[in-house]
Design a protein around this motif. Structure first.
Motif, PDB file in Angstrom:
ATOM      1  N   VAL A  91      39.911 -75.401   6.054  1.00 28.67           N
ATOM      2  CA  VAL A  91      40.648 -76.286   6.967  1.00 28.67           C
ATOM      3  C   VAL A  91      40.325 -75.841   8.387  1.00 28.67           C
ATOM      4  N   VAL A  92      39.629 -76.683   9.126  1.00 23.38           N
ATOM      5  CA  VAL A  92      39.249 -76.356  10.509  1.00 23.38           C
ATOM      6  C   VAL A  92      40.113 -77.180  11.455  1.00 23.38           C
ATOM      7  N   VAL A  93      40.704 -76.501  12.430  1.00 27.32           N
ATOM      8  CA  VAL A  93      41.508 -77.174  13.454  1.00 27.32           C
ATOM      9  C   VAL A  93      40.806 -76.950  14.788  1.00 27.32           C
ATOM     10  N   ALA A  97      35.943 -79.194  21.936  1.00 29.60           N
ATOM     11  CA  ALA A  97      34.683 -79.388  21.203  1.00 29.60           C
ATOM     12  C   ALA A  97      33.802 -78.146  21.330  1.00 29.60           C
ATOM     13  N   ALA A  98      33.322 -77.650  20.204  1.00 28.02           N
ATOM     14  CA  ALA A  98      32.384 -76.519  20.179  1.00 28.02           C
ATOM     15  C   ALA A  98      31.741 -76.508  18.800  1.00 28.02           C
ATOM     16  N   GLY A  99      30.674 -75.754  18.677  1.00 22.27           N
ATOM     17  CA  GLY A  99      30.052 -75.560  17.371  1.00 22.27           C
ATOM     18  C   GLY A  99      29.619 -76.858  16.728  1.00 22.27           C
ATOM     19  N   SER A 100      29.959 -77.004  15.453  1.00 21.84           N
ATOM     20  CA  SER A 100      29.369 -78.101  14.678  1.00 21.84           C
ATOM     21  C   SER A 100      29.831 -79.482  15.134  1.00 21.84           C
ATOM     22  N   ILE A 101      31.062 -79.597  15.653  1.00 18.96           N
ATOM     23  CA  ILE A 101      31.495 -80.949  16.075  1.00 18.96           C
ATOM     24  C   ILE A 101      30.751 -81.365  17.342  1.00 18.96           C
ATOM     25  N   ALA A 102      30.461 -80.396  18.185  1.00 18.19           N
ATOM     26  CA  ALA A 102      29.730 -80.693  19.423  1.00 18.19           C
ATOM     27  C   ALA A 102      28.329 -81.198  19.072  1.00 18.19           C
ATOM     28  N   PHE A 120      38.055 -80.987   6.999  1.00 22.39           N
ATOM     29  CA  PHE A 120      37.974 -80.253   5.737  1.00 22.39           C
ATOM     30  C   PHE A 120      36.502 -80.065   5.366  1.00 22.39           C
ATOM     31  N   TYR A 121      36.183 -78.842   4.966  1.00 21.10           N
ATOM     32  CA  TYR A 121      34.840 -78.530   4.493  1.00 21.10           C
ATOM     33  C   TYR A 121      34.958 -78.039   3.054  1.00 21.10           C
ATOM     34  N   PHE A 122      34.086 -78.544   2.190  1.00 22.52           N
ATOM     35  CA  PHE A 122      34.102 -78.146   0.781  1.00 22.52           C
ATOM     36  C   PHE A 122      33.462 -76.766   0.647  1.00 22.52           C
ATOM     37  N   GLY A 128      26.134 -75.220   1.463  1.00 21.47           N
ATOM     38  CA  GLY A 128      26.344 -74.927   2.884  1.00 21.47           C
ATOM     39  C   GLY A 128      27.680 -75.441   3.403  1.00 21.47           C
ATOM     40  N   ASP A 129      28.707 -75.436   2.571  1.00 23.87           N
ATOM     41  CA  ASP A 129      30.076 -75.851   2.961  1.00 23.87           C
ATOM     42  C   ASP A 129      30.089 -77.187   3.731  1.00 23.87           C
ATOM     43  N   PRO A 130      29.750 -78.299   3.062  1.00 24.95           N
ATOM     44  CA  PRO A 130      29.656 -79.573   3.792  1.00 24.95           C
ATOM     45  C   PRO A 130      31.014 -80.123   4.240  1.00 24.95           C
ATOM     46  N   VAL A 174      39.932 -72.237  20.922  1.00 20.37           N
ATOM     47  CA  VAL A 174      39.060 -73.420  20.890  1.00 20.37           C
ATOM     48  C   VAL A 174      39.142 -74.104  19.531  1.00 20.37           C
ATOM     49  N   ASP A 175      38.992 -73.303  18.477  1.00 16.83           N
ATOM     50  CA  ASP A 175      39.113 -73.834  17.115  1.00 16.83           C
ATOM     51  C   ASP A 175      39.301 -72.673  16.155  1.00 16.83           C
ATOM     52  N   PHE A 176      39.625 -72.968  14.936  1.00 18.18           N
ATOM     53  CA  PHE A 176      39.730 -71.906  13.923  1.00 18.18           C
ATOM     54  C   PHE A 176      39.644 -72.526  12.533  1.00 18.18           C
ATOM     55  N   LYS A 177      39.446 -71.646  11.563  1.00 15.76           N
ATOM     56  CA  LYS A 177      39.390 -72.059  10.154  1.00 15.76           C
ATOM     57  C   LYS A 177      40.442 -71.278   9.380  1.00 15.76           C
ATOM     58  N   ILE A 178      41.185 -71.977   8.524  1.00 14.17           N
ATOM     59  CA  ILE A 178      42.053 -71.242   7.600  1.00 14.17           C
ATOM     60  C   ILE A 178      41.752 -71.688   6.173  1.00 14.17           C
ATOM     61  N   PRO A 199      38.987 -62.907  14.600  1.00 13.32           N
ATOM     62  CA  PRO A 199      37.939 -63.506  15.450  1.00 13.32           C
ATOM     63  C   PRO A 199      36.695 -63.928  14.663  1.00 13.32           C
ATOM     64  N   ASP A 200      36.609 -63.552  13.376  1.00  9.48           N
ATOM     65  CA  ASP A 200      35.539 -64.077  12.521  1.00  9.48           C
ATOM     66  C   ASP A 200      35.751 -65.567  12.259  1.00  9.48           C
ATOM     67  N   SER A 201      37.004 -66.001  12.265  1.00  7.29           N
ATOM     68  CA  SER A 201      37.318 -67.364  11.825  1.00  7.29           C
ATOM     69  C   SER A 201      37.919 -68.225  12.935  1.00  7.29           C
ATOM     70  N   CYS A 202      37.839 -67.730  14.180  1.00  7.11           N
ATOM     71  CA  CYS A 202      38.343 -68.505  15.336  1.00  7.11           C
ATOM     72  C   CYS A 202      37.254 -68.580  16.401  1.00  7.11           C
ATOM     73  N   ARG A 203      37.370 -69.539  17.308  1.00  5.69           N
ATOM     74  CA  ARG A 203      36.614 -69.456  18.565  1.00  5.69           C
ATOM     75  C   ARG A 203      37.607 -69.146  19.674  1.00  5.69           C
ATOM     76  N   LEU A 204      37.334 -68.089  20.403  1.00  4.46           N
ATOM     77  CA  LEU A 204      38.253 -67.594  21.424  1.00  4.46           C
ATOM     78  C   LEU A 204      37.487 -67.434  22.728  1.00  4.46           C
ATOM     79  N   PHE A 218      28.066 -62.800  17.785  1.00  7.03           N
ATOM     80  CA  PHE A 218      27.066 -62.406  16.778  1.00  7.03           C
ATOM     81  C   PHE A 218      26.138 -63.575  16.444  1.00  7.03           C
ATOM     82  N   ARG A 219      26.742 -64.759  16.196  1.00  9.79           N
ATOM     83  CA  ARG A 219      25.906 -65.912  15.808  1.00  9.79           C
ATOM     84  C   ARG A 219      24.846 -66.190  16.867  1.00  9.79           C
ATOM     85  N   ARG A 220      25.231 -66.056  18.155  1.00  9.49           N
ATOM     86  CA  ARG A 220      24.341 -66.458  19.254  1.00  9.49           C
ATOM     87  C   ARG A 220      23.751 -65.271  20.012  1.00  9.49           C
TER      88      ARG A 220
HETATM   89  P1  TMP Z   1      32.027 -74.881  13.181  1.00  3.85           P
HETATM   90  O1  TMP Z   1      32.117 -75.414  14.588  1.00  3.85           O
HETATM   91  O2  TMP Z   1      30.777 -74.080  12.927  1.00  3.85           O
HETATM   92  O3  TMP Z   1      32.270 -75.957  12.164  1.00  3.85           O
HETATM   93  O4  TMP Z   1      33.237 -73.833  13.024  1.00  3.85           O
HETATM   94  C1  TMP Z   1      34.562 -74.203  13.251  1.00  3.85           C
HETATM   95  C2  TMP Z   1      35.464 -72.997  13.154  1.00  3.85           C
HETATM   96  O5  TMP Z   1      35.472 -72.493  11.841  1.00  3.85           O
HETATM   97  C3  TMP Z   1      35.046 -71.826  14.046  1.00  3.85           C
HETATM   98  O6  TMP Z   1      36.216 -71.266  14.598  1.00  3.85           O
HETATM   99  C4  TMP Z   1      34.415 -70.845  13.125  1.00  3.85           C
HETATM  100  C5  TMP Z   1      35.066 -71.126  11.815  1.00  3.85           C
HETATM  101  N1  TMP Z   1      34.153 -70.962  10.687  1.00  3.85           N
HETATM  102  C6  TMP Z   1      34.461 -70.058   9.698  1.00  3.85           C
HETATM  103  O7  TMP Z   1      35.463 -69.357   9.771  1.00  3.85           O
HETATM  104  N2  TMP Z   1      33.597 -69.955   8.638  1.00  3.85           N
HETATM  105  C7  TMP Z   1      32.471 -70.688   8.521  1.00  3.85           C
HETATM  106  O8  TMP Z   1      31.747 -70.555   7.536  1.00  3.85           O
HETATM  107  C8  TMP Z   1      32.163 -71.627   9.560  1.00  3.85           C
HETATM  108  C9  TMP Z   1      30.931 -72.479   9.484  1.00  3.85           C
HETATM  109  C10 TMP Z   1      33.039 -71.729  10.607  1.00  3.85           C
END
Ligand code: TMP
Length: 253
Positions: A91-93, A97-102, A120-122, A128-130, A174-178, A199-204, A218-220
């Motif tokens: 569940v991404v909130v 706009a950043a990352g994949s939505i951008a 929602f990503y599967f 690759g978690d579509p 900015v965004d996060f995943k739970i 911070p692995d699962s958020c954008r701050l 790390f990603r960039r």
């Molecule tokens: P995204 O912009 O790459 O879709 O990522 C959205 C948010 O989800 C970002 O805060 C990072 C987090 N995220 C994860 O926690 N695990 C993942 O596998 C991915 C792709 C993103």
């Protein structure tokens, strides 16, 4: 002493059988991966930081009545959690706009969104978690309509809580995943926040400078990931001290 049983090993964490039925021990590794594990590194101290930060966020959520799997921290790298049945959806909130939505929608990174957007990503590494629509989720039975409503509600409550917390220390969420799990109390089922919040699962982003304080470092390849996470922890008062010099974060209990 008998060796404890490993239940599951993921990219950043290991789950072991817990001391009581219905519990697990969650161990935070120092491993970092990105782009579906195409990029990997070991970041000394990351597991310790994420264990403490996830404890901090989950404890706060529990306190305001948002149920989570967190029971207590055991040591520097481990926490006791409730065992859940993980719903196979990330569940991404998003607030900005950043990352994949951008990329997907051609929106410039940093553009504020008109309202929080939930996606929602599967959860399927091979795919690759579509990104998936509610139609897919319902048609394939990954969750029910009631689950979806509850997941949206949990996502928005976590968003409000974390946004306020970070705003107070000069950071924009900015965004996060739970991830969400099911627990059963007899015949009664409910959804709770599971996995980790870190911070692995958020954008701050630093509100003043825009500096990235999350896994995008790390990603960039933007610098030292442990330094960024240590700064987040320091601002939140989670880790009061850090050893000087080249060694990575040291925790003072
Ligand atoms: P995204 O912009 O790459 O879709 O990522 C959205 C948010 O989800 C970002 O805060 C990072 C987090 N995220 C994860 O926690 N695990 C993942 O596998 C991915 C792709 C993103």
């Amino acid at each position: 002493m008998a060796r404890r049983k490993k239940v599951y090993e993921g990219k950043a964490k290991i789950l072991y059988e817990g001391p009581e039925p219905g519990t697990l021990v969650q161990y935070f590794k120092d491993d970092a991966t990105a782009f579906n594990a195409e990029k990997r590194a070991t970041i000394e101290g990351k597991g310790v930081l994420n264990n403490r930060l996830s404890e901090f966020f989950m404890t706060g959520l529990n306190t305001i009545g948002v149920p989570t799997h967190f029971i207590k921290r055991i040591n520097m790298r481990e926490q006791l959690i409730r065992a859940v049945e993980i719903i196979p959806l990330e569940v991404v909130v998003r607030n900005v706009a950043a990352g994949s939505i951008a990329k997907r929608l051609g929106i410039e990174e940093g553009t504020p969104l008109p309202r929080p957007i939930i996606e929602f990503y599967f959860k399927d590494d091979a795919l690759g978690d579509p990104l998936v629509a509610e139609e897919h989720i319902l048609a394939f039975g990954w969750a029910t309509q009631q689950d979806l409503d509850d997941m949206v509600s949990l996502g928005l409550r976590v968003n409000d809580f974390l946004s306020g917390l970070f705003l107070g220390v000069g950071i924009k969420l900015v965004d996060f995943k739970i991830e969400i799990g099911r627990i059963w109390d007899g015949d009664y089922m409910r959804l709770i926040v599971a996995d980790e919040i870190s911070p692995d699962s958020c954008r701050l982003w630093d509100i003043e400078t825009g500096q990235k304080l999350d896994k995008d470092v790390f990603r960039r390849d933007l610098g030292d990931l442990a330094d960024a996470y240590t700064e987040v922890a320091r601002r939140l008062g989670v880790m009061p001290q850090r050893e000087p010099g080249p060694t990575k974060p040291t925790l003072i209990n």
